[in-house]
Scaffold this motif. Structure first.
Motif, PDB file in Angstrom:
ATOM      1  N   MET A 142       0.892  -1.303  -0.012  1.00 16.79           N
ATOM      2  CA  MET A 142       0.273   0.001  -0.028  1.00 16.79           C
ATOM      3  C   MET A 142       0.942   1.458  -0.084  1.00 16.79           C
ATOM      4  O   MET A 142       0.593   2.384  -0.844  1.00 16.79           O
ATOM      5  N   TYR A 143       1.950   1.467   0.729  1.00 14.72           N
ATOM      6  CA  TYR A 143       2.895   2.223   1.086  1.00 14.72           C
ATOM      7  C   TYR A 143       3.433   2.507  -0.512  1.00 14.72           C
ATOM      8  O   TYR A 143       3.720   3.843  -0.837  1.00 14.72           O
ATOM      9  N   GLY A 144       3.721   1.447  -1.228  1.00 16.52           N
ATOM     10  CA  GLY A 144       4.263   1.603  -2.487  1.00 16.52           C
ATOM     11  C   GLY A 144       3.643   2.157  -3.413  1.00 16.52           C
ATOM     12  O   GLY A 144       4.254   2.539  -4.472  1.00 16.52           O
ATOM     13  N   THR A 145       2.442   2.354  -3.301  1.00 17.08           N
ATOM     14  CA  THR A 145       1.423   3.048  -4.296  1.00 17.08           C
ATOM     15  C   THR A 145       0.921   4.322  -3.713  1.00 17.08           C
ATOM     16  O   THR A 145      -0.077   4.879  -4.476  1.00 17.08           O
ATOM     17  N   GLY A 146       1.484   4.884  -2.618  1.00 13.65           N
ATOM     18  CA  GLY A 146       0.965   6.119  -1.890  1.00 13.65           C
ATOM     19  C   GLY A 146      -0.307   6.123  -1.181  1.00 13.65           C
ATOM     20  O   GLY A 146      -0.693   7.123  -1.172  1.00 13.65           O
ATOM     21  N   THR A 147      -0.813   4.881  -0.669  1.00 11.95           N
ATOM     22  CA  THR A 147      -1.858   5.067   0.106  1.00 11.95           C
ATOM     23  C   THR A 147      -1.421   4.134   1.372  1.00 11.95           C
ATOM     24  O   THR A 147      -0.621   3.385   1.278  1.00 11.95           O
ATOM     25  N   THR A 148      -2.419   4.346   2.175  1.00 11.41           N
ATOM     26  CA  THR A 148      -2.444   3.789   3.453  1.00 11.41           C
ATOM     27  C   THR A 148      -3.884   2.527   3.934  1.00 11.41           C
ATOM     28  O   THR A 148      -3.776   2.028   4.784  1.00 11.41           O
TER      29      THR A 148
END
Length: 367
Positions: A142-148
């Protein structure tokens, strides 16, 4: 927590391990999570000198070796071999001393506390790393796509994990596994080609994986739309894999097509909807707006568009699939992002802390 040198980020995959530095935007090293020893030893290790082959070297000599996969279904099962891979990673691949680098380690969605404690023992007591942070692969994806917050759809080699994530934490009770992943697709390809007597022309494991990597595709719907696909063997011989290229990806959405002795399988779209339905109703819209597709099988052309269409047909609402140009490395990219977050400093364990508090601090930090 700040460090003098960029932290090392390691993503332990069942098929490939990815590693690099938190300051980079791409893994420095990626190789097979594989250890091989000469098969003529027949288990008689330690009685005489022998070479140990790691990663792609082991894969290249697989016919002459007794090979072992340390990571099975996302969990570490063979610790001696995993230690060898990590040691090789630092000294031969990254060319850095582990005692100089803090480490972020991506673990599987089903990783147990015992596994995390054992990882701490290896990294602090054997490799002498100064600090360690262990985070689940779905969270880092999720962090890798800019969201949490969203749903991680990780279509890996031997497990497909659907995990809702809320504000950077796994919703563990909503975790769903489909029972069909890359290894089942490979078995289907081998069986189908074998039924056509094509295995007699010496299709190797690497040939099967090459067909899976280069020729599979998913259609916008389940309608038959077979494209001509010809695979050329190293010998120069050509074989028609058109039917297999279509059917192999279709199994992910229609697992009932897989004749597998009655084993329970669930389609990818059903797994996503089931995982979301286990969460609070007011959260579902936010989850459906950030479905993160990752893992090796998510590179199959058309698979994300098909998944979006299938989910929308089921829930009668629009959904958003977040993709990456390198879906196989999304968890690693998330680890590199996570390493630079100021809020993440409270989740690191320092070597001195582990020496002082042992298992207690691991349970406190990585529960």
């Amino acid at each position: 927590m700040s460090f003098e040198k960029p932290a090392v980020v390691i993503d332990n995959g069942s098929f490939n391990i990815k590693a690099g530095f938190a300051c980079d935007n791409h893994p420095v090293s990626m190789f097979r999570t594989l250890v091989g020893r000469p098969n003529n030893l027949k288990g008689g290790y330690g009685r005489e000198y022998y070479d140990v082959y790691i990663g792609d070297e082991a894969a290249a000599k697989v016919m002459d070796l007794e090979v072992n996969h340390p990571v099975v279904r996302g969990n570490i099962e063979h610790w001696d071999n995993m230690e060898r891979i990590w040691h090789n990673l630092f000294y031969r691949e990254l060319k850095v001393a582990p005692e100089d680098r803090a480490v972020i380690l991506a673990c599987g969605a089903t990783s147990t506390m015992e596994e995390k404690i054992k990882c701490c023992e290896v990294f602090f007591e054997t490799l002498n790393c100064p600090a360690l942070c262990i985070q689940p692969q779905p969270v880092l994806s999720m962090y890798g796509t800019g969201t949490t917050t969203g749903i991680c759809v990780d279509i890996g080699y031997d497990t497909t994990d659907i995990v809702p994530i809320f504000e950077g934490g796994m919703v563990k009770y909503a975790h769903v596994q489909t029972g069909i992943a890359g290894s089942q697709v490979s078995k289907y390809l081998k069986k189908s080609l074998g039924q056509r007597d094509l295995l007699e022309i010496h299709l190797s494991f690497e040939d099967i994986e090459d067909i899976k990597k280069q020729y599979l595709y998913a259609t916008p719907n389940s309608a038959m739309s077979i494209h001509k696909k010809i695979y050329k063997l190293p010998s120069g011989e050509e074989i028609d894999v058109s039917n297999e290229a279509f059917m192999a990806a279709e199994l992910i959405f229609q697992p009932d097509l897989l004749d597998d002795n009655g084993k329970k399988r669930i389609s990818l779209q059903d797994a996503v909807v089931t995982a979301a339905s286990k969460c609070d109703e007011e959260l579902r819209l936010e989850l459906y707006n950030a479905i993160v597709s990752c893992g090796g099988m998510s590179t199959v052309p058309g698979i994300n568009g098909r998944l979006q269409m299938e989910i929308q047909n089921k829930i009668k609402k629009s959904v958003t699939i977040l993709t990456s140009s390198e879906p196989y490395a999304v968890a690693w990219l998330g680890g590199a992002t996570f390493a630079g977050l100021s809020d993440a400093k409270k989740l690191w364990i320092q070597k001195k802390q582990f020496e002082d508090y042992g298992e207690k601090i691991v349970k406190n930090k990585f529960m």
